[in-house]
Structures are given as C-alpha cells and as structure tokens.
Design a protein around this motif. Structure first.
Motif, PDB file in Angstrom:
ATOM      1  N   THR A   1       1.248  -0.824   0.641  1.00  0.00           N
ATOM      2  CA  THR A   1      -0.244   0.150   0.091  1.00  0.00           C
ATOM      3  C   THR A   1       0.849   0.999   0.652  1.00  0.00           C
ATOM      4  O   THR A   1       1.131   1.980  -0.792  1.00  0.00           O
ATOM      5  N   GLU A   2       1.831   0.933   0.552  1.00  0.00           N
ATOM      6  CA  GLU A   2       2.367   2.359   0.656  1.00  0.00           C
ATOM      7  C   GLU A   2       3.258   2.672  -0.459  1.00  0.00           C
ATOM      8  O   GLU A   2       4.121   3.896  -0.297  1.00  0.00           O
ATOM      9  N   LEU A   3       4.150   1.576  -1.141  1.00  0.00           N
ATOM     10  CA  LEU A   3       5.022   2.039  -2.184  1.00  0.00           C
ATOM     11  C   LEU A   3       3.850   2.555  -3.125  1.00  0.00           C
ATOM     12  O   LEU A   3       3.964   3.292  -4.125  1.00  0.00           O
ATOM     13  N   SER A   4       2.587   1.810  -3.281  1.00  0.00           N
ATOM     14  CA  SER A   4       1.286   2.728  -4.539  1.00  0.00           C
ATOM     15  C   SER A   4       1.035   3.498  -4.099  1.00  0.00           C
ATOM     16  O   SER A   4       1.305   4.717  -5.242  1.00  0.00           O
TER      17      SER A   4
ATOM     18  N   GLU B   1       3.990  10.535  -6.577  1.00  0.00           N
ATOM     19  CA  GLU B   1       5.504  10.811  -7.961  1.00  0.00           C
ATOM     20  C   GLU B   1       4.632  11.366  -9.297  1.00  0.00           C
ATOM     21  O   GLU B   1       4.081  12.248  -9.961  1.00  0.00           O
ATOM     22  N   LYS B   2       3.793  10.314  -9.769  1.00  0.00           N
ATOM     23  CA  LYS B   2       2.479  10.296 -11.184  1.00  0.00           C
ATOM     24  C   LYS B   2       2.167  11.714 -11.008  1.00  0.00           C
ATOM     25  O   LYS B   2       1.196  12.369 -11.861  1.00  0.00           O
ATOM     26  N   HIS B   3       1.717  11.566  -9.651  1.00  0.00           N
ATOM     27  CA  HIS B   3      -0.121  13.192  -9.157  1.00  0.00           C
ATOM     28  C   HIS B   3       0.690  14.002  -8.396  1.00  0.00           C
ATOM     29  O   HIS B   3       0.359  14.160  -7.244  1.00  0.00           O
TER      30      HIS B   3
END
Length: 1405
Positions: free
Chosen positions: A1361-1364, A1370-1372
């Motif tokens: 969950t943390e990684l996602s 980063e993407k947003h």
C-alpha cells in the motif's frame, strides 16, 4: 563480708595464675559510674557531642610523656577496671599494634592500606582506635585449669556485674572477683550430670544472688556471699525444655525465664516463715509464637526514681514480632511491633539503655533481626500512659548476632563473621571495626536445639540457634565481656589521651593531630575522659598538641631523606611542614611557630625554605599577623634569592613591615619593579603618600613631554600611578584596605597640593607649568578626568573643596586650551568632563562660555578633514553630557552641517522633534545610510510619536522612495510592503529605471524574499509586469518563479512567455490551464527542432552538448505525458505517446550517413526510454502494431527493431513474475492470519476466580432468572445485572455488547462507558462509531492484538500500500503539492523495518 558492702573500697589485688601484680604506674584509671549530676550535665549540654558523661575520670597527677608512650613495647599491660573500683590485671590484646588492617580485614572489601596511601580519611585516620580488646589472663587460665582439674567442662555462659560468673558444660558456676581471683565454685559435676550444662546465668543488682538455668530445664539460686544453694526450682516451666535466658529484674524477688519451647515465665521469689518458695506465672506461651530473646529494663541506682521504672518493663522478641509488656502494677502489653520480611536464620536482638533526648532522660529499646536496627523511645506522659516513638533506623550491610550499648551514644555490634563494629548512634557513623575471631566465641546452638532433652524444638527456633550467642556476651558499666571456648576477653572504650597516644605509637602523627583537634573542637565521637569546663578541656588538649608538634618537627628533620634528588627532599618537607604551620595557627600559637619550631627547622636549609614558602597563603589571607622581624627578613631574602618577585610583592602588601629596614625594602622594590610593594612601604611604613608619586612621575614624564610613545613597563607604571592617585583621593589604601580615618583629609589635601604644583621639585629651567597635571593628561586624558570626576563626587561642599575644584578646572583649561599638542579627542574629553560638572544641580564651578565656542570652532573646523569621525564623536559626547546649554543652537546646526556631522544634526533635530529632517541626515551620511530603513520603520510603527510627526516622516519617505530603492531594493521593498501598501502601484509608475523596477518587484513579489504575499494588495497586472521584466532580465529563472508565484492570469502570462520564446514556461502554463495537448505540442516542437538541428549539424560539425540538451527535453516531455496519462482515455493517451515515439524514430529513418551513425546508439537508447515509459499506459500490442505499420520497419528489416521488441518482452516477463509472487505472498499471509484469528477466537475462557468482581458474591449462589454469568478473556467474571448497573453493556442491533468493568475503569480512570476494554492502545473501538462500521468486542480486539504480537514487523500488505501511494504521488505530482511529506509517516521509517547491520564475525586464524 556482706555482698552489699562490696566495691566500696579496693581490696588488695590478688594475683591470678601466672599474673603480674598491680597496674602500671602513671596509667589513668577508668571508673565507669554514671551519677545523677552527670545526667543533668548531659541534658544541659544538649547537642554537645562528647558522650563520655557516663565516665567520671579522676585527675592524674603525672600524665605519661610522649617519649614514654612511643618507647613502650606492644605487649605491656594497661590497667582496666570493672564497676567495682578494685583493679583487674589484664593483658591488653591491642589489635592495631599487630594488625594494621584490622579495621577492614581482607574479606570485608574495605582496602584500608590502599586508602592510607591515597590519604583518604578512613575511619581509623579520622577516629583512631576507639575500643581496646583485652584478654583477662587470670580468668582465662582458671577456666582452662578448672576443665582439667575438676572436670568443669567447657565454658557455656557468662554474667558480669561487680563479680564475673562463668557457667560450664558440666554444671559448675565459677565466680571471679574484680582482681580475677576465683572466689567461689558453685555446684558439682554430679548435679551437672543430672541437670546438664549451665545454659543461662544472671546476677542481681546488689551482687548478692546468682540464678543458673540448665540445659535440661532446672533453675538454681545461689547466695554469692556464702556460696550456699538457696533454691532448686524444677517446676517453673514445662519439663523437657532447656532454659535459654534467665534474667533478674530490678526487683530482686522477680526474675524472668525463657525456655526452648518459646514460652516466657515470671518467677516470683518469696520467703514465708523461713521457707523459700518460687511461684511461676506464664507471660507468653510458645504455642502463640516462639520467644527466643528477652530483656528486662534495668535502671542504675540514680535512675531508680524514674517514672517508667515502676512498670518493670520487659521486652520480648519472638520469631515474628517484638512485644513490650509491663509486669507491674498488673500485667499489660504496651506495644507490639511486627518484623518485616527477613532471613529466617538471623538472630533477634534486644537491648535497653537510658538516653537523653530533647531535655529528658528516657529508656530506648534497640531491636534488630538481620541488618536493620530499630530504635524505640519509651516515654510516659502526665496521665501515666506509656508512648513508644520510632527513632531513626540504622541500616547496615552485614548480619548481626549481638547488639550492645557501651554508653548512651555509642553501640558495639557483632556481625555473623565475628567482626566488632563500633557505631555512633546519632550520626550512624562507623568508628572502628575489629576482627575478634581469636576470641573463639561460644555459641548457644545446642540449648536452642535443646539437644540435652532430645531436640524437641521447632525447625525455626533451631535455625535461629545456629548463630545465637546471647549467653556468651555480657555488658556492665561500659565494658563488654566475650566468653570464648578457653578465654574471657573484655572491650572498653579508650579515653581520649589513649586514642591519641595509640596513633602516635603507630607513627601516624598527622592522624594523631587531626584526632586531637577534633577533641579540641568537640567534634570527635565516643569521647571518654573529657568533662568539665570547656576552656579547661581545650587547654589540656592544646598542651598535648603542642608536645606532638615539637615531636613532629623533630621527626620531620630526622626522617628527611639524605641521598637522592633535591626534589625528593623538597617533597618531603612540602608534605610535613604545612601540617605544623596549620596546627600552630589553629591553636593560635604563633609564638611557638616563629620561636622554637622555626629555630628547629632553620637547621635544614631546604626545610627553612619550604617553611617560608608555606607562610605565603596565610599571609595573603591575612591569617598571619604576628610575624617576627627575623622571619620577615628571612622570607624576603628567600624570595629574592629564588627570584620569586611577584610572590614577594604579594606578601609585602599584607605584612606589617614597620620593624624592618624600610629604605632597604624600598630600594629592593624599586630595582625589581615592585611598584605596589614600594607604594605600600612608603604609605604604611613612613606615612609618606607623595614620595612614591614623585618617583613614578620622574620616570614617565620625560618621554610623554617629548611626545614619544611609552614602553610597556612605563604604561604599567602610569596606570598604577592613576589608580594610586584615585585611591588616595577616595580615602582608600593602595593596593588594598583603607587609609586610617584621621589621615584621610590630610592625604587628600597633600595629593591635591602635589598635583597642582606649578613646578616639580628638581625642575629644569625650560619646564612647562603644572607638569604633573600635564603628564597625566598626556598619559590618559579620559581616565585622569574620570579620577577627578569621582573625587568631585566625594567632595563635601565646604569652602576649601570648592576652591580646589575651581583651581583644578582652571589649570586643566590653561594646560589644554593653550596648547596645540592635544588631540581633538583629548580636548573633547575635557569639555565633556566640564559639561557634566556644570550640568550638576549643585554646581559651583565657573567656566567661560567663550571657551566652549572656541572648542566648537576647533572641532568643526572644515579646513582640517583628519579625524572626522573622532571629532564628531567627541562633540556628540559633549552635547550628551549636558554641554548643549553652553552653545547657541542656531549657530550649532549650520556648523555641524558644514562639517558634515550628521549625528550632531540628528541629535539636534531629535530635540526639536524634526524627525523628517533626520531622514536627510541618514541619507547624506555615508556611514549610516543603511540604517535609514530601521529608523523610518521605528518612527512609523512604535508608539510615542504624534500623528503629525508620523505623517511628515511618511511623506518624506515617499518623496525619497527612488533613493531608498537605489540604496537597497530588498529593504526598501520590505518597508514599502509594511507601511506604503496602498502606494505600491504609484511608486511603480514613477520609477523610470526598468532594472531598478525589476529588482524592486522581485523583492516584493517573490515569496522566497520573505515578504508575506497575503498582505500585499496588488492587481495581477503588476505580477505580469514583473514576469515580463523577469523574462527580459533573467529568463532562466522564469519557470522556477512561475511555480511559486500565485497572483497572475494564465492567458496574459502565456502570451508574455510566448513573446519571449520561453517554451518550457509556456508548456507549464498550458498544462496548468488544462490544455495538455497544447503543452505537449510546445514540448514536441522543441524536441523536433533540436533533433532536426542534430541531423543537420551531424553532416557539418558536431556539437556534443546538443545531445544532452535533447535528452533533457525528452525527460521533461515524458514526465509531462506521465503526469497526465492517468486522467486521459486510451485514445488521448495514444495521441500523446505515439507522436513522441514518432518524433524520436524519425531522425533514424532520415539519415543513414556514417557521420550520423555515432549518434544512432544514443538515439536508440532514448527511444527505448520512451517505449519503457509508454508500456505502463499503452497496451503492448498497440505499440508493436504501430511499429510494424511504420513504412521503414514494414519493409521487413525486423533486425533493427529486434532489440526494441525483446526489451519490451523482458519487461513484460519481469512484471508478470512480480505480480504472481506478490499474489502468492498475500494469499499466504491472509491464510495465516485467518487461521490464527480463528484459533484465538475459539479458545475457551478461564475465569481467575469464582465470584463476581463487582458484587464479590459467588456466582453459584445468586439465582435470578434474568441474571447471566459473563466471563471475559482477561479472566474477570461478572453477573450481567452487575455489569448493567455499572453501564458496561451497550445495545447494538438488538445484541448486547459487554465490556470488562475492571479493565476499563483502571485504563480510563474510572470511566468504563467511554471505550471498550483497551487491550491494544489506540486500537480500541469507539462506542460512538457509525452503525455502518462493524464493531469489535473486547474479546476480538484481544485476539487481534495477540495476532499482531505473533506477526512481528510490518505486514506485506502495508508495504505494498505504501509503495503504491508513493508511486501514485510521483505520478500526480501536481495534485499532491499541498499534502504533508509522506516519508515522515512511512512504514519504511519505522525502526523495526530499518536494516540493522552487524560487523562480520572474527575468523580464527
């Protein structure tokens, strides 16, 4: 002889077997008798620490000399006395004489010998030897003899009074008189065979009766005068139990016995019609707890009238508690005191003593078992009730087997390893420790185990008996007797003189002096032999100390090392000599110190030198006044010979040197530059205060008048001269102290007359007038004038003082104003000084005002530009000191402006409140320009200025706005933002210089400059104007600045950036506007143009940086596509990514030249970068289809794209494997968690008790239909009605949820209805949750908590969950600006997650 009369007079001492006759000549005799008068004196003395008031010491005509003590051999005998004044011949076993470490033998851990080296104060060096242990040779020999000759057996018990009784194992009682002669042998071995060993003895008060208790339980009473058997008692207590204790009370007809059954009996002796009887009464039955120690309260004759004695108190110690009972007038228990937890093998101990506390004498009971001694004070109030109060406990680090009072302040303890500890009761300090294992103490274990009657005792009593030695130790009149298997020893307190002499024998002279001084000051402990008038006591001790000091001095010289380095000899004397000096001064015997002792030490030159140097600290602290002239002369010569001039000077100024040759000392001081000492000698020796001034002036005046600079030495002299003059004028002696009061006015007048002399004594013809004043002004004008100012402060306003002041002022003016060789600063100092004097309210001085005008001209002369700031500072000080009243203001300001003295102008304008003009002063002053901003800010923001003044300053600042901006754009912007917010746009319009405007706007609008943007009220067009200027002057910063700026319109700003061709900025703005396609097109155009440039230049000349430039643009374009792909559909994504791919592939199609081939690898890797990033957003088949449809690749040259395709397939395989692994792991975790949860939730509950925790009734007994039994996983059990009454049941969805009352009330401070049982902190389900969420009951929470404890570390799901989340962030990137830093709360920051590295293991070679 009647027993009552015994002890009135000493009989002729009879020698025991093998004894010498009589005491040693000249020895002191101890008479341990406590008189009523002594007790009264002890009460009066209150806190006096000398505690030998029990001992009445007779005066000795000829005390022993020091030599006689030091020459004694160790085995000589010392006299010793019991309560009976007849003498006992004893052999002194002086433990310290042959065992220096006996204080702390090897097994105690106290390494005394090491401490001695370090000079640390151990108990021996502080207190000396406090007690003497002696062998009673006569008694010991006869005990051994009796065992041999009459089969008496081994000794088993001892009782001491004015006679000593020793009981034996074969039933005999041996009675010895005070001379150790055997008086009686009572009983017979035949009786011993019947009764067993004597297990207890007791002698009554008047020494007429003896009670013997036997191992088989019988008791006999003997007449000690005639040796007759008076009673034989066999029925006083249950048969078959040994007598452990038998004790007479103060009533001779009453005794107490204690048997091995733990019972206590009172024996009452009566004589009816000539028949002796004994009645027995049980006081305490062993069935209620076994008593193993009894102690009746005994009072000495003079205390028989004490109100408590009428109760006949008895203390008893059982194995669990202490009891104090009164036997009279009727049996009554006054106190019980239970023990705490302790070692069952430790021995209970009891001991009574009368002690003076708070102005009254009362009995105190000491009791202990183990290592803590409790003291209980027994008092009787007016109503007749007895009160027992606890006193301070004594905590020890050893286990006790005996406790004895040797007197009211000192106790002697015996520990389980047979060490004696002497302790001062009040301070609890240990005074001495002695090893007594050579005594071979007798233990009473066999009687406690009742071996003579078959061992019929409890295990507890037998265990205590292992260490019991109650009958082996007996105390009487300050002496304690110890019964050994073949001997009797006695301990007694040494008197003070003996303690000092004992240390002298050990060659511990320093310790002996320290101990004697503690006697002198009344600070010593366990003192014996000092009573009476304190002054007489001190005199006796002082005489003894003087003897020791003489001996110490002799020994110091005798023990001096002959060979070796001089440093060794010096060290020897440095250790020894200060001790002599210290004690002579403490005793106030300087006559000795500088007489006989100094003469002795002068025999050795090193000792003499060290002696003289030792005196320095005492001289400096003024403790040494009465030095003889000879010693002072020797001291000065010693310092001179050793070149210790600074030390010599320090000493001279503290000495009374009137008895020395003063001229010689003055010469010595002058030659060695000891000016302080020289002045002191003149002043205190000759009452001459002027000569030292003349001597110093002669040295420093010539170079000063010649205009030369002074050497350091002469500067020191000048400073000393100034301080000296200051002291004389203030009435203080130099360098310390005060001038005698009668001399003060005379000295002041002399010094003034000296200073204002027209010419010096031996003046040359060309000498200028007033040389002394002139010299001091040249040397240090400011300090000299400060000295005069202080003196003027002290002056009384009498006529003479006023004349002196005026005279000095006139001289100062004459010297300084008529001379051109003084600097502006010096002249300014003078006039500042004058202005201060004239400004005083009681001023009597007169100074011509024209002189002040001359000074003004002199300071403001515009033709001379040197020392500008100095002249301005001087004039400012002059004005501030009150000189402004001496000038005309309308003349002062123009002159100051002309001379550019802007600080002066500011000072004048400030007085007239013309604050706006001060702004001009700041702006025109090159030194203080920058300070104008603070000044304007302070005026406009601080209270205390009127609205008109603020307005004038505001207008002036507006007028000079451009000038302020030129000075510092950032400070000006700060000021404008704060005070001219509404004028900003006007200021911008008026600014002509564009670059200045740019600097101003940057300082104002860029948040990084620190101005709060929210308080600025400006239109967006101003921000856009700033952006345009930024594009013009600093295009590189545009993008960065746009990202942090807030107030601008997008359309207008896009036009500006496009006008200046700033493509990245335009792209950023278009993206922000929402036109992703437009932003992408701008970046794509940039990329294409750069690629085109590359292909063109590849054929001509190459530019290496261009490729890097392309890479940077590509990275930014990819980032743009990634940021926005999440919010686009498939078609829109393809519209972004495919043109980008196309753009990267097109140069590879166009050029096939060899020149370009060097770039093809780089371009291919960039293309792969695009493909890899695309793969996350666009399906692989679409990408492959697009590539294959491409006309270049469509011709069948698959080799060229093989790398691209294989790379994509590798990525696909890797991601597929990753996904499968993650899914497997999560499934495994889920299965494990569910198994454990199911196991813990289905586990049975085990109640801790069978009653309800609220009503405390057994659950079985209550039979109510609605009542249920509720058990919680914590083990508590309740009735459901009880829980409801405490609001621990909550209805949810028709079901009742229960919470444990006990757990919740303890967790929540008595509010059980707030939360469910908080078994896991922070995870308790709140009662107020919405009904849509599922509630966990306390049992489920506990199960979950158990699971969390089983699973150590962070779960894999949490990591994923943390990684996602971080990847999503980063993407947003644009959307997450406002969120907090996720890294701070990350599971990766958790200390359990972080990697802990250990060093590699060491390999065996």
């Amino acid at each position: 002889m009647e027993p009552e009369s015994r002890g009135a007079e000493p009989g002729a001492p009879l020698p025991g077997p093998g004894e010498e006759l009589g005491p040693l000549p000249g020895q002191e005799v101890l008479l341990p008798k406590l008189g009523g008068a002594e007790l009264d004196r002890e009460l009066e003395s209150g806190g006096d620490l000398i505690d030998d008031k029990e001992f009445d010491i007779p005066q000795v005509d000829t005390p022993p000399t020091l030599e006689s003590i030091l020459n004694e051999t160790d085995d000589e005998e010392e006299s010793f006395i019991l309560e009976d004044p007849s003498l006992l011949n004893v052999d002194n076993i002086d433990t310290h004489s042959y065992d220096t470490s006996s204080l702390a033998s090897s097994d105690s851990g106290d390494r005394t010998h090491l401490k001695r080296k370090k000079k640390l104060p151990d108990s021996f060096s502080v207190h000396g030897s406090v007690i003497r242990l002696s062998l009673l040779k006569g008694i010991s020999a006869q005990i051994v003899s009796a065992a041999d000759k009459v089969d008496a057996g081994l000794p088993t018990a001892i009782a001491a009074s004015s006679l000593i009784a020793v009981g034996t194992s074969h039933g005999l009682a041996l009675i010895f008189d005070p001379n150790q002669a055997l008086r009686l042998c009572l009983g017979s071995t035949a009786v011993g065979a019947q009764y067993g060993a004597i297990s207890a003895l007791s002698i009554n008060n008047d020494c007429s009766r003896l009670l013997c208790g036997f191992a088989k339980g019988q008791i006999t009473m003997w007449d000690l005068a005639s040796g007759k058997l008076l009673r034989s008692i066999t029925d006083a207590h249950p048969p078959g139990t040994a007598i452990l204790h038998i004790k007479f009370t103060d009533d001779p007809t009453l005794a107490i016995c204690n048997d091995s059954g733990g019972s206590v009996f009172e024996l009452s002796f009566k004589r009816v019609m000539g028949v002796r009887t004994c009645e027995s009464r049980c006081l305490f039955s062993g069935s209620k707890g076994e008593v193993c120690c009894i102690e009746p309260l005994h009072a000495k004759t003079e205390l028989r009238d004490h109100p408590i004695t009428q109760y006949s108190l008895l203390a008893m110690a059982s194995l669990t508690k202490i009891l104090v009972i009164g036997l009279k007038p009727s049996l009554k228990v006054w106190m019980t005191f239970p023990y705490g937890r302790m070692d069952p093998s430790s021995v209970p101990l009891l001991a009574w003593h009368f002690v003076a506390v708070q102005n009254s004498v009362n009995p105190m009971l000491a009791f202990c078992r183990g290592d803590v001694v409790h003291f209980l004070l027994v008092k009787r109030d007016d109503s007749g009730a007895i009160h027992v109060t606890k006193q301070k406990q004594l905590h020890l680090h050893y286990d006790l087997i005996n406790f004895t009072w040797i007197n009211s302040r000192t106790v002697v303890l015996l520990d389980s390893v047979e060490k004696l500890h002497v302790i001062d009761r009040q301070t609890q300090e240990e005074l001495e420790t002695i090893e007594i294992s050579e005594v071979q103490l007798v233990y009473n274990s066999s009687h406690f185990k009742s071996l003579a009657t078959g061992g019929n005792v409890s295990q507890a009593l037998a265990l205590v008996g292992e260490k019991a030695c109650y009958q082996s130790i007996s105390s009487c009149g300050g002496q304690i007797f110890y019964l050994g298997t073949k001997s009797v020893h006695v301990t007694t307190l040494r008197n003070w003189r003996e303690r000092v002499d004992h240390l002298l024998k050990q060659d511990s002279l320093t310790e002996a002096l320290a101990l004697a001084w503690s006697f002198h000051e009344g600070k010593a402990k366990a003192v014996v032999g000092l009573s009476g008038d304190p002054s007489k006591r001190k005199a006796v001790i002082a005489d003894r100390m003087v003897e020791i000091l003489f001996h110490y001095a002799d020994r110091t010289l005798k023990k001096c090392p002959d060979q070796g380095k001089i440093q060794v000899m010096e060290q020897h004397f440095q250790d020894m000599v200060p001790v002599i000096v210290d004690y002579c001064l403490l005793l106030q015997r300087t006559d000795l110190l500088f007489g006989q002792i100094y003469d002795k030490l002068s025999e050795n030159s090193v000792a003499k030198g060290i002696f003289l140097e030792c005196l320095e600290p005492y001289i400096l602290s003024d403790k040494l006044r009465g030095m003889t002239a000879q010693v002072m002369k020797d001291l000065l010569l010693h310092y001179q010979d050793n070149n210790l001039m600074e030390d010599m000077e320090a000493c001279i100024v503290h000495m009374d040197i009137t008895s020395l040759d003063l001229q010689q000392i003055v010469l010595l001081c002058w030659e060695n530059h000891l000016y302080d000492a020289m002045i002191y000698v003149y002043n205190s020796g000759m009452n001459d205060f002027i000569s030292p001034m003349e001597k110093l002036f002669k040295v420093i005046a010539p170079p000063l008048n010649a205009g030369k600079s002074l050497t350091d030495e002469k500067v020191v002299m000048g400073n000393k001269l100034l301080v000296y003059i200051s002291c004389c004028l203030a009435g203080r002696a130099y360098p310390l102290g005060d001038i005698p009061e009668d001399l003060v006015p005379l000295v002041k007048n002399q010094v003034f007359e000296f200073l204002i002399r027209l010419h010096s004594a031996e003046a040359s013809a060309d000498e200028e007038v007033y040389p002394y004043v002139r010299t001091l002004l040249h040397f240090d004008t400011r300090e000299f004038l400060n000295v005069l100012a202080l003196t003027f402060e002290d002056f009384k306003n009498d006529k003479q003082a006023v004349e002196y002041q005026q005279r000095i002022v006139d001289i100062l003016l004459k010297v300084m104003v008529e001379n051109s060789d003084f600097t502006p600063s010096q002249v300014g100092c003078l006039f500042t000084f004058l202005a201060r004097q004239l400004a005083k309210p009681n001023n009597t001085l007169f100074v011509n005002r024209t002189l002040f005008d001359q000074v003004l001209e002199f300071l403001c002369s515009p033709d001379d530009d040197s020392r500008h700031s100095e002249r301005q500072q001087v004039l400012l000080e002059l004005l501030q000191a009150g000189g402004i009243v001496q000038f005309e203001e309308n003349r002062l300001i123009p002159m100051a402006e002309k001379a550019e003295f802007y600080q002066i102008c500011e000072f004048m304008y400030e007085r007239e409140h013309l604050y706006d003009k001060i702004i001009d002063c700041y702006l025109r002053d090159p030194v203080r320009k920058e300070e104008v901003f603070n000044y304007i800010h302070n005026i406009l923001s601080m209270p205390g200025y009127s609205a008109e003044e603020k307005q004038s300053v505001w207008q002036k600042a507006m007028k000079h706005a451009e000038e302020l901006l030129l000075l510092s754009p950032s400070k000006a912007a700060d000021l404008i933002a704060t005070h001219f917010n509404d004028q900003i746009e006007g200021i911008i319009k008026n600014l002509q210089d564009q670059f200045l405007l740019f600097q101003f706007l940057r300082s104002l609008l860029d948040p990084r400059e620190g101005i709060n943007q929210e308080m600025l009220q400006i239109s967006p067009c101003v921000t856009e104007q700033f952006i345009e200027l930024l594009c013009h002057y600093s295009p590189d910063e545009v993008l960065e600045t746009l990202q942090i700026l807030d107030f601008y319109r997008l359309e207008e700003t896009i036009q500006i950036t496009q006008k200046y061709l700033l493509h990245e900025a335009s792209s950023y703005l278009l993206e922000k506007k929402g036109d992703v396609q437009g932003a992408f097109q701008v970046m794509l155009e940039q990329l294409r143009s750069k690629l085109l440039k590359l292909t063109r230049e590849a054929e001509e000349s190459t530019e290496p940086h261009l490729l890097k430039d392309i890479e940077e643009t590509l990275v930014k374009t990819i980032a743009l596509c990634q940021r926005n792909s999440h919010s686009l559909n498939q078609q829109q994504r393809e519209a972004l990514w495919f043109p980008l791919l196309e753009a990267m592939m097109s140069p590879q199609k166009l050029s096939s030249s060899t020149v370009f081939s060097q770039y093809s690898e780089s371009l291919k890797s960039l293309t792969m970068q695009v493909l890899n990033n695309m793969a996350a957003f666009i399906a692989l088949p679409s990408i492959l289809q697009r590539i294959l449809q491409d006309p270049v690749y469509g011709r069948g040259k698959l080799g060229e794209i093989q790398g691209l395709v294989l790379g994509m397939l590798d990525t696909f395989n890797y991601e597929q494997t990753l996904l499968e692994t993650t899914t497997n792991l999560l499934n495994h975790d889920l299965h494990w968690s569910l198994c454990n949860l199911r196991a813990s939730i289905t586990r049975g509950l085990n109640p801790k008790q069978d009653y309800c925790c609220i009503c405390l009734q057994q659950y079985k007994r209550r039979q109510e239909t609605a009542d249920e039994i509720i058990v919680f996983s914590c083990g508590h059990l309740y009735h459901s009605l009880c829980l409801l009454s405490k609001e621990c049941g909550i209805e949810t969805k028709g079901q009742t949820r229960w919470t444990c009352y006990k757990c919740n009330s303890s967790n929540k401070g008595g509010k059980p209805n707030e939360n469910f049982s908080e078994l896991k902190k922070g995870n308790a389900a709140s009662v107020a949750q919405s009904s849509s969420e599922s509630l966990l009951d306390s049992q489920q929470i506990q199960a979950f908590d158990q699971l969390c404890r089983l699973y150590r570390g962070t779960s894999r799901l949490a990591l994923l969950t943390e990684l996602s989340q971080t990847r999503g962030g980063e993407k947003h990137g644009l959307l997450n600006v406002a969120q907090g830093d996720p890294a701070l709360n990350s599971v990766f920051q958790n200390k359990n997650f972080q990697l802990h590295l250990t060093p590699p293991p060491l390999l065996d070679e």
